[in-house]
Motif scaffolding. Structure first.
Motif, PDB file in Angstrom:
ATOM      1  N   ASP A  51      35.950  81.727  49.280  1.00 39.04           N
ATOM      2  CA  ASP A  51      37.377  82.096  49.578  1.00 39.04           C
ATOM      3  C   ASP A  51      37.773  81.887  50.762  1.00 39.04           C
ATOM      4  OD1 ASP A  51      37.267  82.371  46.818  1.00 39.04           O
ATOM      5  OD2 ASP A  51      38.179  84.641  46.903  1.00 39.04           O
ATOM      6  N   ILE A  83      38.113  78.212  51.755  1.00 40.61           N
ATOM      7  CA  ILE A  83      39.244  77.700  51.278  1.00 40.61           C
ATOM      8  C   ILE A  83      40.342  78.078  51.897  1.00 40.61           C
ATOM      9  CG2 ILE A  83      40.912  77.804  49.152  1.00 40.61           C
ATOM     10  CD1 ILE A  83      38.154  78.432  47.323  1.00 40.61           C
ATOM     11  N   VAL A 105      42.156  73.281  44.975  1.00 39.41           N
ATOM     12  CA  VAL A 105      40.816  73.855  44.619  1.00 39.41           C
ATOM     13  C   VAL A 105      39.989  73.418  43.270  1.00 39.41           C
ATOM     14  CG1 VAL A 105      39.781  76.165  44.534  1.00 39.41           C
ATOM     15  CG2 VAL A 105      41.637  75.672  46.057  1.00 39.41           C
ATOM     16  N   ILE A 148      36.660  76.804  37.618  1.00 40.19           N
ATOM     17  CA  ILE A 148      38.150  77.373  37.139  1.00 40.19           C
ATOM     18  C   ILE A 148      38.113  77.569  35.653  1.00 40.19           C
ATOM     19  CG2 ILE A 148      40.651  77.150  37.318  1.00 40.19           C
ATOM     20  CD1 ILE A 148      40.001  75.661  40.252  1.00 40.19           C
ATOM     21  N   ASP A 153      42.307  82.502  36.706  1.00 35.79           N
ATOM     22  CA  ASP A 153      41.779  81.881  38.086  1.00 35.79           C
ATOM     23  C   ASP A 153      42.854  80.689  38.792  1.00 35.79           C
ATOM     24  OD1 ASP A 153      39.398  83.104  37.336  1.00 35.79           O
ATOM     25  OD2 ASP A 153      38.525  81.196  36.391  1.00 35.79           O
ATOM     26  N   TYR A 165      44.985  82.838  40.865  1.00 36.93           N
ATOM     27  CA  TYR A 165      44.295  83.348  41.956  1.00 36.93           C
ATOM     28  C   TYR A 165      44.298  82.542  42.950  1.00 36.93           C
ATOM     29  CZ  TYR A 165      40.476  85.163  44.785  1.00 36.93           C
ATOM     30  OH  TYR A 165      39.747  85.654  45.839  1.00 36.93           O
ATOM     31  N   TYR A 166      43.965  81.349  42.934  1.00 38.12           N
ATOM     32  CA  TYR A 166      44.096  80.273  43.904  1.00 38.12           C
ATOM     33  C   TYR A 166      45.347  79.885  44.253  1.00 38.12           C
ATOM     34  CZ  TYR A 166      38.800  80.018  43.159  1.00 38.12           C
ATOM     35  OH  TYR A 166      37.591  80.314  43.137  1.00 38.12           O
ATOM     36  N   ALA A 203      46.619  77.548  47.773  1.00 36.27           N
ATOM     37  CA  ALA A 203      46.268  76.275  46.917  1.00 36.27           C
ATOM     38  C   ALA A 203      47.821  75.597  46.170  1.00 36.27           C
ATOM     39  CB  ALA A 203      45.362  76.463  45.941  1.00 36.27           C
ATOM     40  N   VAL A 217      44.787  73.044  41.361  1.00 38.61           N
ATOM     41  CA  VAL A 217      43.604  73.212  40.868  1.00 38.61           C
ATOM     42  C   VAL A 217      43.073  71.866  40.332  1.00 38.61           C
ATOM     43  CG1 VAL A 217      43.420  75.704  40.578  1.00 38.61           C
ATOM     44  CG2 VAL A 217      43.916  74.199  38.668  1.00 38.61           C
TER      45      VAL A 217
END
Length: 353
Positions: A186, A189, A211, A215, A220, A223-224, A229, A232
């Motif tokens: 993390d 990232i 990201v 995933i 998820d 979260y990113y 981000a 995804v």
């Protein structure tokens, strides 16, 4: 919380989801077109894309270049208003020809990894096609930013940050993959997102970060996105869809896999990869599997040294000969338990609570 669109230059995807490129023959026009039609970004893998062409064995390059155009055209027919991209590995032999063929066919974007795509801007030329490198470290992202700026006077249109739980070839050392929890990925990232924002401010440009790797669901994704981000990239969940271009036997290998069946393998590409344990991998771990012909797939490949032909192994996977195949997958592939439509998968991934 409603998901924001993914904006890459002049391109805007209604949903911030890119379907990962999977080769050989797993993500072609059927899957890419279906994802694009649902508001995501569909990706065609160019890796030995012409394996079904009649002249593939004798003229693999010609067959592959011809197939690139065919699949881009078909994906456009499936998603006239959607965004279609291609994934082209830097390690591909004749990499530049693949890039130019995709651009000449009007592809929206090129995602490129398995090496640093330092010459991608020159190969693509002056075009509207968006250029997106895959990186796994802030060091790699920094090298690309500086080299593209110095050599070409341009910047990536986005970055795909591929983490250690991704499928296929991985940009990590074996020791790192065996101790994923200790990586603190993390933070990597966050550092890449921070670097991209610094360049955005300095150069007055936009470099969204997408990201990828492991995933599974909306949780998820949120979260990113909360990490910063812009979107995804997801691959394994799309393998077990009706529209996926792979043979049903390949899809069933995902459905039948248990967590302990997911393993790290040594690929002839020279990078570690993640795949499903099967008879082929057991055989390859014990002995070299003879290579009978060359398909001109990799820039650096010596038939005498490689443990097996990766093209043959991946074509066998796409055709459903799973006992003689390399079955690439993500770390969470074992969680797939039924065949769904792309629409059903996209709805699950984006449904607001």
């Amino acid at each position: 919380m409603k998901l924001k669109p993914l904006v890459i230059g002049e391109l805007t995807a209604r949903l911030p989801i890119i379907q990962g490129g999977m080769g050989v023959g797993i993500s072609l026009s059927s899957l890419a077109g279906a994802v694009a039609a649902e508001g995501g970004i569909g990706i065609i893998s160019t890796a030995q894309i012409g394996f079904k062409e009649e002249d593939f064995d004798k003229k693999p390059l010609e067959a592959n270049l011809r197939a690139i155009g065919k699949h881009i055209k078909r994906a456009r027919e499936l998603a006239p208003k959607g965004i279609i991209g291609v994934n082209i590995m830097v390690a591909t032999k004749n990499y530049g020809k693949y890039v130019k063929e995709a651009v000449s066919n009007g592809i929206d974007l090129i995602i490129s990894g398995a090496g640093l795509p330092l010459d991608l801007p020159a190969l693509a030329g002056k075009t509207k096609t968006k250029l997106i490198p895959i990186v796994s470290s802030v060091k790699a992202a920094n090298i690309i930013l500086k080299m593209w700026d110095k050599k070409h006077g341009v910047y990536p249109d986005a970055f795909v940050v591929e983490g250690p739980k991704a499928g296929g070839h991985l940009g990590f050392h074996l020791e790192q993959l065996e101790n994923i929890e200790e990586l603190n990925y993390d933070q990597e990232i966050k550092d890449i997102i921070k670097l991209a924002k610094e360049w955005e401010e300095q150069k007055n440009c936009s470099i969204p970060v997408i990201v990828a790797g492991g995933i599974r669901n909306r949780e998820d994704i949120d979260y990113y996105m909360n990490l910063g981000a812009a979107g995804v990239q997801i691959a394994s969940k799309f393998v077990t869809t009706k529209e996926c271009d792979a043979h049903i036997n390949y899809k069933n290998a995902y459905l039948n896999a248990k967590e302990e069946d997911i393993m790290i393998v040594k690929s002839p590409v020279g990078m570690p990869g993640r795949a499903i344990r099967n008879k082929f991998m057991e055989k390859a771990s014990l002995e070299k599997i003879p290579v009978t012909s060359c398909h001109s797939c990799l820039e650096h490949c010596n038939q005498r040294d490689i443990p097996y032909c990766i093209t043959d192994a991946l074509i066998n996977a796409a055709k459903g000969h799973v006992d003689d195949a390399l079955l690439f997958c993500g770390a969470n592939a074992f969680e797939q338990n039924e065949i769904k439509t792309v629409k059903e998968v996209m709805d699950e991934l984006t449904r607001d609570e």
